[in-house]
Design an enzyme around this catalytic site. Structure first.
Site, PDB file in Angstrom:
ATOM      1  N   GLY A  81       0.849  -1.187   0.000  1.00 55.87           N
ATOM      2  CA  GLY A  81       0.000   0.000   0.000  1.00 55.87           C
ATOM      3  C   GLY A  81       0.877   1.226   0.000  1.00 55.87           C
ATOM      4  O   GLY A  81       2.061   1.140   0.338  1.00 55.87           O
TER       5      GLY A  81
ATOM      6  N   CYS B 162       5.393  -5.959   1.575  1.00 48.51           N
ATOM      7  CA  CYS B 162       5.693  -4.520   1.506  1.00 48.51           C
ATOM      8  C   CYS B 162       5.025  -3.782   2.674  1.00 48.51           C
ATOM      9  O   CYS B 162       5.360  -4.034   3.813  1.00 48.51           O
ATOM     10  CB  CYS B 162       5.293  -3.963   0.144  1.00 48.51           C
ATOM     11  SG  CYS B 162       6.052  -2.370  -0.181  1.00 48.51           S
ATOM     12  N   TYR B 163       4.041  -2.917   2.413  1.00 49.41           N
ATOM     13  CA  TYR B 163       3.353  -2.241   3.524  1.00 49.41           C
ATOM     14  C   TYR B 163       2.835  -3.273   4.524  1.00 49.41           C
ATOM     15  O   TYR B 163       2.890  -3.063   5.733  1.00 49.41           O
ATOM     16  CB  TYR B 163       2.200  -1.395   2.976  1.00 49.41           C
ATOM     17  CG  TYR B 163       1.351  -0.743   4.048  1.00 49.41           C
ATOM     18  CD1 TYR B 163       1.728   0.470   4.618  1.00 49.41           C
ATOM     19  CD2 TYR B 163       0.180  -1.353   4.512  1.00 49.41           C
ATOM     20  CE1 TYR B 163       0.963   1.058   5.617  1.00 49.41           C
ATOM     21  CE2 TYR B 163      -0.590  -0.776   5.513  1.00 49.41           C
ATOM     22  CZ  TYR B 163      -0.200   0.433   6.061  1.00 49.41           C
ATOM     23  OH  TYR B 163      -0.960   1.008   7.053  1.00 49.41           O
TER      24      TYR B 163
ATOM     25  N   HIS C   5       8.122  -7.531  -3.439  1.00 45.51           N
ATOM     26  CA  HIS C   5       6.841  -8.026  -3.958  1.00 45.51           C
ATOM     27  C   HIS C   5       7.021  -9.372  -4.666  1.00 45.51           C
ATOM     28  O   HIS C   5       7.412  -9.397  -5.834  1.00 45.51           O
ATOM     29  CB  HIS C   5       6.256  -7.025  -4.958  1.00 45.51           C
ATOM     30  CG  HIS C   5       5.774  -5.770  -4.320  1.00 45.51           C
ATOM     31  ND1 HIS C   5       4.488  -5.595  -3.891  1.00 45.51           N
ATOM     32  CD2 HIS C   5       6.429  -4.624  -4.010  1.00 45.51           C
ATOM     33  CE1 HIS C   5       4.353  -4.406  -3.351  1.00 45.51           C
ATOM     34  NE2 HIS C   5       5.521  -3.787  -3.413  1.00 45.51           N
TER      35      HIS C   5
ATOM     36  N   GLU D 181       4.796 -11.190  -5.841  1.00 47.64           N
ATOM     37  CA  GLU D 181       3.737 -11.412  -6.836  1.00 47.64           C
ATOM     38  C   GLU D 181       4.069 -10.855  -8.214  1.00 47.64           C
ATOM     39  O   GLU D 181       3.451 -11.259  -9.199  1.00 47.64           O
ATOM     40  CB  GLU D 181       2.409 -10.811  -6.343  1.00 47.64           C
ATOM     41  CG  GLU D 181       2.321  -9.280  -6.329  1.00 47.64           C
ATOM     42  CD  GLU D 181       2.957  -8.631  -5.102  1.00 47.64           C
ATOM     43  OE1 GLU D 181       3.782  -9.271  -4.429  1.00 47.64           O
ATOM     44  OE2 GLU D 181       2.652  -7.448  -4.841  1.00 47.64           O
TER      45      GLU D 181
ATOM     46  N   SER E  70     -21.974  -8.438 -26.671  1.00 44.64           N
ATOM     47  CA  SER E  70     -21.305  -7.632 -27.701  1.00 44.64           C
ATOM     48  C   SER E  70     -20.570  -8.517 -28.697  1.00 44.64           C
ATOM     49  O   SER E  70     -20.167  -8.075 -29.752  1.00 44.64           O
ATOM     50  CB  SER E  70     -20.304  -6.692 -27.039  1.00 44.64           C
ATOM     51  OG  SER E  70     -19.189  -7.438 -26.560  1.00 44.64           O
TER      52      SER E  70
ATOM     53  N   ASP F  25     -15.391 -11.057 -23.100  1.00 41.26           N
ATOM     54  CA  ASP F  25     -15.952 -11.044 -21.749  1.00 41.26           C
ATOM     55  C   ASP F  25     -17.458 -11.311 -21.737  1.00 41.26           C
ATOM     56  O   ASP F  25     -17.934 -12.161 -20.988  1.00 41.26           O
ATOM     57  CB  ASP F  25     -15.665  -9.700 -21.065  1.00 41.26           C
ATOM     58  CG  ASP F  25     -14.194  -9.338 -21.128  1.00 41.26           C
ATOM     59  OD1 ASP F  25     -13.383 -10.263 -21.308  1.00 41.26           O
ATOM     60  OD2 ASP F  25     -13.864  -8.154 -21.004  1.00 41.26           O
ATOM     61  N   SER F  26     -18.190 -10.597 -22.592  1.00 41.07           N
ATOM     62  CA  SER F  26     -19.641 -10.812 -22.547  1.00 41.07           C
ATOM     63  C   SER F  26     -19.982 -12.202 -23.092  1.00 41.07           C
ATOM     64  O   SER F  26     -20.949 -12.826 -22.650  1.00 41.07           O
ATOM     65  CB  SER F  26     -20.412  -9.708 -23.272  1.00 41.07           C
ATOM     66  OG  SER F  26     -20.197  -9.743 -24.657  1.00 41.07           O
ATOM     67  N   SER F  27     -19.175 -12.718 -24.015  1.00 41.01           N
ATOM     68  CA  SER F  27     -19.452 -14.066 -24.535  1.00 41.01           C
ATOM     69  C   SER F  27     -19.259 -15.118 -23.446  1.00 41.01           C
ATOM     70  O   SER F  27     -20.080 -16.029 -23.296  1.00 41.01           O
ATOM     71  CB  SER F  27     -18.522 -14.397 -25.700  1.00 41.01           C
ATOM     72  OG  SER F  27     -18.728 -13.501 -26.749  1.00 41.01           O
TER      73      SER F  27
ATOM     74  N   LYS G 244      -7.988 -10.920 -17.766  1.00 40.02           N
ATOM     75  CA  LYS G 244      -8.369 -11.290 -19.134  1.00 40.02           C
ATOM     76  C   LYS G 244      -7.944 -12.718 -19.493  1.00 40.02           C
ATOM     77  O   LYS G 244      -8.712 -13.486 -20.052  1.00 40.02           O
ATOM     78  CB  LYS G 244      -7.714 -10.305 -20.108  1.00 40.02           C
ATOM     79  CG  LYS G 244      -8.252 -10.389 -21.503  1.00 40.02           C
ATOM     80  CD  LYS G 244      -9.518  -9.610 -21.568  1.00 40.02           C
ATOM     81  CE  LYS G 244     -10.072  -9.428 -22.933  1.00 40.02           C
ATOM     82  NZ  LYS G 244     -11.227  -8.516 -22.881  1.00 40.02           N
TER      83      LYS G 244
END
Ligand code: XMP
Length: 513
Positions: free
Chosen positions: A55, A82-83, A169, A171, A223, A227-229, A369
């Protein structure tokens, strides 16, 4: 059997969802929650471990995010990053100070390989640092397990209490052995077995949607994008015909895209859902006639989408839920108790106010994604749809500079289809972040077959990007550009010149408008 889970407690860092995602890559389910999550709520989730995120604050700041130190008495392993590491130290009686030298970026760290966190990690390993404060003195009972020349406590631990912390970090990709460290935490400290896979996500989500929706009606604005599919297929597997998908063809899609969407989701496709295709091309072209200013075009396209959708929704009548394909990068706020802002237009941010419904369902809102793509493959969605490149909500409307007309849309569709075909043939598609043809608003003089021409110039664009916030022009092989150029000029009527855009972002943007 209860699923293993790790809670990621969000203290406002940039990489919080990334931490959760890395844990999921270890096949353990992870969820991000605000640091204000109460002890009772934490206990109710029965986590195998907790990770404190980084953070931007200093632990001594008046308004800095802090949890109570009772969390350390839960008997649940905790990793502070970290933080989060500084907070652990501060709450347990260590000291945190402003470091004489800040560390940013790749840093060589000496680690103690006898720490379980660093098992199988090289004694000198490259880690990603980003801090101005550091732990000057560790709390009682802790030992130092990593350091750099300017950061005496790059990691600390108290194995008796199952508490671990890293200043760096693990990650982020730049921490070369970060995945090993996270995996050590999850498996060797927390004792997870790794019972989570993308297929579990799909199964669990289907089950949860079924329970939530009951026999209610659900509406989805489809669309044709990834994503919408994926959201639509998930819902159709859960509730079948209780789902209605409305697909608005605004006439600004890529060549044949409307038909491709219909082939997958329509009555001939493999899914058992109600599919409504609205062919609103003419309506859009007449609204866009004479409009040249980019923001005005975007606004018209967005508003018209809402109008068309509203009309269809009225025909369907009252629905109980609205599905949105919101994914994590669309969720702007980091989850610090504030509500998520949904990306406007493309993910139908404008819709909720025009549809009468009880609640929004966002089955993908925790995924990145590439995780959405994996879920799509898991659901059996065709690869060409799952790996579709990003396409803006306003579509070709913002790839045609100046006024949009049916003729110009046709030109761009044809030119873009040739470009995509040749890029695919050359086998370079997977290296490109996004690539497309656009239409400049410029006409110039040329000569074809002894005749003078006065036609449009097509602009080709291809960018390398991972985050779409910055991008550089891709070095498409000259032979490919040459082939595309010659094919477009020969095959697309109304074009006599093709250009390649070398502008990076910034100062340019990826789309033309
Ligand atoms: P720019 O042009 O801003 O684009 O560099 C960055 C990324 O965003 C996409 N884009 C949009 N996506 N609705 C969307 O869903 C929009 O209005 C929109 N405008 C741009 C663009 O395709 C690129 O991937």
């Amino acid at each position: 059997m209860e699923k293993e889970m790790i809670i990621v407690l969000d203290f406002g860092g940039q990489y919080n969802q990334l931490i959760a995602r890395r844990v999921r890559e270890c096949n353990v389910y992870a969820e991000v929650h605000p640091y204000t999550l109460s002890l009772d709520e934490i206990k109710a989730k029965n986590p195998k471990g907790i990770i404190f995120t980084g953070g931007p604050n200093s632990v001594y700041g008046e308004d800095s995010p802090r949890c109570g130190k009772e969390i350390f008495e839960l008997g649940v392993p905790i990793l502070g990053i970290c933080y989060g590491s500084q907070l652990m130290s501060y709450l347990l009686g260590g000291t945190v100070e402003t470091a004489p030298v800040s560390e940013y970026g790749r840093t060589e760290v000496d680690v103690n390989p006898s720490s379980v966190l660093f098992e199988d990690v090289a004694e000198k390993t490259i880690c990603w640092m980003s801090h101005t404060d550091y732990i000057a003195k560790v709390p009682e009972g802790f030992t130092i397990t990593a350091s750099t020349p300017v950061c005496p406590v790059a990691a600390m631990e108290c194995p008796a209490k199952q508490l671990y912390a890293t200043q760096f970090h693990p990650e982020v990709m730049h921490t070369q052995e970060g995945m090993k460290m996270l995996s050590n935490f999850v498996y060797k400290v927390c004792g997870c077995k790794g019972d989570w896979k993308m297929s579990s996500f799909v199964d669990d989500t289907i089950k949860a949607v079924r329970e939530k929706v009951g026999d209610g009606k659900v509406l989805c604005a489809l669309s044709g994008g990834v994503d919408s599919s994926v959201a639509a297929v998930l819902l159709s597997k859960a509730i079948g015909k209780q789902l209605t998908c409305v697909f608005v063809d605004h006439g600004l899609l890529r060549k044949d895209e409307g038909d491709e969407v219909e082939a997958v989701f329509g009555p001939e496709g493999p899914y058992d859902l109600n599919f409504i295709r609205v062919n609103a091309q003419e309506r859009y072209y007449s609204k866009l006639a004479g409009v040249t200013e980019p923001e005005a075009k975007r606004k018209i396209i967005g508003e018209e989408f809402i109008r068309v959708f509203e009309e269809e929704a009225k025909k369907i009548g009252k629905v109980d839920y609205l599905v949105q394909g919101t994914i994590y990068p669309d969720v702007i706020e980091s989850g610090l108790g504030k509500s998520a802002v949904i990306k406007s237009h493309h993910n139908v941010g404008g819709l909720p106010s025009v549809v009468d419904f009880k609640e929004i369902i966002e089955p993908l809102r925790l995924l990145f994604k590439d995780e959405v793509r994996k879920a799509g493959l898991e659901l059996g969605i065709p690869e060409n749809l799952v790996y579709r490149q990003p396409f803006p909500g306003p579509g070709l409307g913002i790839r045609i500079i100046g006024e949009v007309t049916a003729e110009k849309v046709h030109i761009v569709q044809e030119a873009d289809a040739i470009y995509r075909e040749e890029v695919a043939k050359a086998g370079i598609a997977k290296d490109l972040g996004q690539y497309f043809a656009g239409l400049t608003n410029m006409r110039s003089v040329g000569v074809m077959g002894d005749e003078r021409t006065y036609d449009y110039a097509v602009a080709l664009r291809a960018v390398l990007t991972s985050d779409f916030m910055t991008a550089e022009a891709a070095q498409i092989p000259y032979e490919v550009l040459f082939k595309v150029t010659s094919r477009i000029i020969n095959e697309v009527k109304g074009v006599n010149r093709v250009m390649y855009d070398l502008t990076s972002k910034p100062p340019g943007t990826i789309e033309f408008e």
